[in-house]
Design an enzyme around this catalytic site. Structure first.
Site, short mmCIF file in Angstrom:
data_model
loop_
_atom_site.label_atom_id
_atom_site.label_comp_id
_atom_site.label_asym_id
_atom_site.label_seq_id
_atom_site.Cartn_x
_atom_site.Cartn_y
_atom_site.Cartn_z
N HIS A 242 0.80 -1.22 0.00
CA HIS A 242 0.00 0.00 0.00
C HIS A 242 0.84 1.29 0.00
CE1 HIS A 242 -3.48 -2.52 1.18
NE2 HIS A 242 -2.71 -3.04 2.12
O1 RIB Z 1 -5.09 -0.32 4.77
C1 RIB Z 1 -3.71 -0.23 4.53
C2 RIB Z 1 -3.09 0.81 5.41
O2 RIB Z 1 -3.27 0.45 6.76
C3 RIB Z 1 -1.56 0.90 5.20
O3 RIB Z 1 -1.14 2.22 5.46
C4 RIB Z 1 -1.03 -0.02 6.27
O4 RIB Z 1 0.27 0.36 6.72
C5 RIB Z 1 -2.02 0.21 7.37
O5 RIB Z 1 -1.62 1.38 8.08
#
Ligand code: RIB
Ligand code: CA
Length: 312
Positions: A242
């Protein structure tokens, strides 16, 4: 000219890779500071993990600040089931030796936005938006001075990952997300719609390991650990990486595509708390307030990531 950025983060293995990518790319981004927030794991761990990553990058001079330890209104929800108890489970890690800054992260954000020329600092939140919203509440004058917010959070066609409706960063602090989405600051969002297309396949993890450096080994072991949860859940060929999408967009925006649309967040319904409602088909007259990214050239993204990580 590199973009001046503040990374606001809750490390988390994917946050760690995003921080490494930024610190490996001085011609593209100048990291003014890293501000830790409670999210994947509690604040004492996220501020410690941010320092571990800076030392791994060989940048112990990076300024790391501790910020808010709980959401604006809701009780903190963490994600140890995804990131492990330390938040950076996978490889063994030594405690950091570099110092944590004494100044509170929110004060650092406010001071930096007031001292740097208007329109020259980009905020890069890759965790819950509590620090950013608190800074805007305490110093509304800085909103007009922010060049752009490039954040990881939300989802529309992909739904949610922590509830059927909500993505984790937004779900942890929906009130903070609402303040940011209504702030009037130019926003680029990296939602699950795009991050679910950036999967750490076995070949991509072996490319990290193949870098042959300590950074390559750590990133391979972090992504090995991180992906086991998502493969089980989604049956996918790897886990979505992500947070590095935020930094990669700053370096090579042409890898991504999206639409400038209206995005609002649910802050009252129990069923859909934290849901980001993107008017992708423009069926309302609500004003567009975010570039909502929906697609990425995944091979180009991982090639960039592997090439830059090899610099550290
Ligand atoms: O949903 C993904 C996010 O949530 C990313 O930033 C991961 O690190 C968690 O913080
Ligand atoms: Ca994160």
């Amino acid at each position: 000219m590199p973009r001046k950025i503040i990374i606001d983060t809750d490390p988390g293995q994917d946050d760690a890779v995003a921080i490494l990518l930024a610190l490996a790319s001085p011609e593209n981004v100048e990291v003014l500071g890293i501000t830790a927030v409670a999210g994947n794991v509690p604040l004492p761990l996220t501020q410690k993990n941010a320092r571990i990553v800076c030392e791994l990058a060989g940048k112990p001079e990076t300024k790391v600040f501790a910020g808010c330890d709980a959401p604006l209104e809701r009780t903190l929800v963490t994600a140890e089931e995804v990131h492990g108890k330390t938040g950076l489970d996978g490889p063994a890690m030594a405690d950091p030796t570099m110092p944590l800054q004494d100044q509170h992260a929110v004060d650092f954000i406010i001071e930096t936005m007031r001292n740097e020329p208007a329109g020259t600092v980009t905020l890069c939140p890759i965790g819950p938006l509590t620090n950013i919203a608190t800074a805007f509440n305490r110093a509304p004058d800085i909103k007009a001075r922010v060049q752009e917010i490039v954040l990881m959070g939300g989802g529309y066609f992909e739904g949610g990952n922590v509830t059927p409706a909500a993505e984790f960063n937004i779900y942890v602090d929906p009130q903070a997300a609402d303040i940011v989405l209504r702030s009037g600051v130019p926003i680029t969002m990296m939602p699950l719609d795009v991050t679910h297309k950036a999967l750490t396949t076995r070949a991509r993890i072996e490319a990290f390991r193949g870098i042959g450096t300590e950074v390559g080994r750590m990133v391979a072991e972090w992504t090995d650990f991180f992906e086991r949860f998502d493969i089980e859940k989604y049956g996918s060929d790897g886990a979505p990486l992500h947070d590095p999408c935020v930094i990669a967009w700053l370096i090579r925006p042409e890898l991504f595509s999206g639409r400038h649309v209206n995005v609002e967040v649910e802050t009252s319904s129990d069923l859909t708390m934290g849901m980001t409602v993107a008017d992708w088909w423009r069926v309302t007259d609500r004003a567009p307030n975010a570039m909502f990214i929906g697609d990425v050239d995944a091979d180009g993204f991982f090639d960039l990531l592997t090439e830059r990580l090899a610099r550290l």
